[in-house]
Design a protein around this motif. Structure first.
Motif, PDB file in Angstrom:
ATOM      1  N   GLN A  22     -46.440  -3.733   5.891  1.00 35.48           N
ATOM      2  CA  GLN A  22     -46.093  -2.996   4.677  1.00 35.48           C
ATOM      3  C   GLN A  22     -46.793  -3.557   3.450  1.00 35.48           C
ATOM      4  OE1 GLN A  22     -41.830  -3.037   4.510  1.00 35.48           O
ATOM      5  NE2 GLN A  22     -41.623  -1.485   6.100  1.00 35.48           N
ATOM      6  N   CYS A  23     -47.226  -4.796   3.515  1.00 34.41           N
ATOM      7  CA  CYS A  23     -47.933  -5.422   2.395  1.00 34.41           C
ATOM      8  C   CYS A  23     -49.407  -5.048   2.351  1.00 34.41           C
ATOM      9  CB  CYS A  23     -47.776  -6.946   2.467  1.00 34.41           C
ATOM     10  SG  CYS A  23     -46.089  -7.492   2.178  1.00 34.41           S
ATOM     11  N   LEU A  24     -49.904  -4.456   3.414  1.00 34.92           N
ATOM     12  CA  LEU A  24     -51.306  -4.033   3.459  1.00 34.92           C
ATOM     13  C   LEU A  24     -51.475  -2.694   2.767  1.00 34.92           C
ATOM     14  CD1 LEU A  24     -52.200  -4.784   7.190  1.00 34.92           C
ATOM     15  CD2 LEU A  24     -52.844  -6.135   5.186  1.00 34.92           C
ATOM     16  N   PRO A  25     -52.671  -2.410   2.241  1.00 32.27           N
ATOM     17  CA  PRO A  25     -52.935  -1.066   1.711  1.00 32.27           C
ATOM     18  C   PRO A  25     -52.770  -0.037   2.835  1.00 32.27           C
ATOM     19  CG  PRO A  25     -54.718  -2.581   1.144  1.00 32.27           C
ATOM     20  CD  PRO A  25     -53.826  -3.301   2.101  1.00 32.27           C
ATOM     21  N   VAL A  26     -52.411   1.167   2.484  1.00 32.63           N
ATOM     22  CA  VAL A  26     -52.149   2.224   3.470  1.00 32.63           C
ATOM     23  C   VAL A  26     -53.331   2.422   4.411  1.00 32.63           C
ATOM     24  CG1 VAL A  26     -51.689   4.692   3.766  1.00 32.63           C
ATOM     25  CG2 VAL A  26     -50.455   3.387   2.028  1.00 32.63           C
ATOM     26  N   GLN A  27     -54.561   2.417   3.887  1.00 31.49           N
ATOM     27  CA  GLN A  27     -55.711   2.648   4.763  1.00 31.49           C
ATOM     28  C   GLN A  27     -55.867   1.535   5.795  1.00 31.49           C
ATOM     29  OE1 GLN A  27     -56.026   2.341   1.404  1.00 31.49           O
ATOM     30  NE2 GLN A  27     -57.702   0.979   0.886  1.00 31.49           N
ATOM     31  N   HIS A  28     -55.407   0.327   5.472  1.00 35.99           N
ATOM     32  CA  HIS A  28     -55.457  -0.770   6.446  1.00 35.99           C
ATOM     33  C   HIS A  28     -54.310  -0.646   7.450  1.00 35.99           C
ATOM     34  CE1 HIS A  28     -57.944  -3.477   3.513  1.00 35.99           C
ATOM     35  NE2 HIS A  28     -58.594  -2.411   3.937  1.00 35.99           N
ATOM     36  N   GLN A  29     -53.162  -0.203   6.985  1.00 37.79           N
ATOM     37  CA  GLN A  29     -52.039   0.040   7.897  1.00 37.79           C
ATOM     38  C   GLN A  29     -52.432   1.080   8.939  1.00 37.79           C
ATOM     39  OE1 GLN A  29     -48.366   1.062   5.887  1.00 37.79           O
ATOM     40  NE2 GLN A  29     -48.802  -0.369   4.231  1.00 37.79           N
ATOM     41  N   GLU A  30     -53.086   2.146   8.499  1.00 32.89           N
ATOM     42  CA  GLU A  30     -53.454   3.236   9.405  1.00 32.89           C
ATOM     43  C   GLU A  30     -54.367   2.767  10.528  1.00 32.89           C
ATOM     44  OE1 GLU A  30     -53.314   6.962   6.242  1.00 32.89           O
ATOM     45  OE2 GLU A  30     -55.217   5.918   6.567  1.00 32.89           O
ATOM     46  N   ILE A  31     -55.371   1.952  10.200  1.00 29.29           N
ATOM     47  CA  ILE A  31     -56.315   1.525  11.229  1.00 29.29           C
ATOM     48  C   ILE A  31     -55.673   0.526  12.188  1.00 29.29           C
ATOM     49  CG2 ILE A  31     -57.449  -0.336   9.919  1.00 29.29           C
ATOM     50  CD1 ILE A  31     -59.249   2.242  12.139  1.00 29.29           C
ATOM     51  N   VAL A  77     -47.447 -11.155   1.294  1.00 27.76           N
ATOM     52  CA  VAL A  77     -47.781 -10.381   0.095  1.00 27.76           C
ATOM     53  C   VAL A  77     -49.187  -9.847   0.256  1.00 27.76           C
ATOM     54  CG1 VAL A  77     -46.300 -11.692  -1.459  1.00 27.76           C
ATOM     55  CG2 VAL A  77     -48.657 -12.383  -1.157  1.00 27.76           C
ATOM     56  N   ARG A  78     -49.534  -8.897  -0.553  1.00 30.49           N
ATOM     57  CA  ARG A  78     -50.886  -8.334  -0.515  1.00 30.49           C
ATOM     58  C   ARG A  78     -51.879  -9.443  -0.777  1.00 30.49           C
ATOM     59  NH1 ARG A  78     -55.305  -6.673   0.568  1.00 30.49           N
ATOM     60  NH2 ARG A  78     -56.411  -5.067  -0.558  1.00 30.49           N
TER      61      ARG A  78
END
Length: 91
Positions: A22-31, A77-78
């Motif tokens: 959840q701390c990752l940007p959405v585009q990183h979560q998706e991959i 954290v991010r």
């Protein structure tokens, strides 16, 4: 739901994977989800997400680097880019 600015995890504990994702940007979560949790190849994940394969690989690399930093610091954290990584992206 945990927030993106959670404090450090108690000494000796590993941050929960869900919190780190959840701390990752959405585009990183998706991959990450497409390749590791759904078992798609990089090419399949890139096609599903409408990305060139090189972009998908770069996002996966950065996501894994961020997760690695979170594990090393036990702080979900991010993560900010390491100066060496940032310099490589400017070339």
């Amino acid at each position: 739901m945990p927030n993106k600015h959670a404090g450090p995890v108690a000494s000796g504990e590993t941050p929960p994977m869900e919190l780190m994702l959840q701390c990752l940007p959405v585009q990183h979560q998706e991959i990450i989800v497409a390749t590791y949790f759904r078992g798609h190849t990089m090419r399949e994940a890139a096609n599903m997400l409408g990305l060139p394969p090189a972009t998908a690989k770069a996002r996966l690399f950065q996501a894994m680097s961020d997760l690695s930093l979170m594990l090393a610091t036990r702080h979900p954290v991010r993560a900010t880019r390491h100066p060496v990584h940032a310099a490589a992206h400017r070339r």
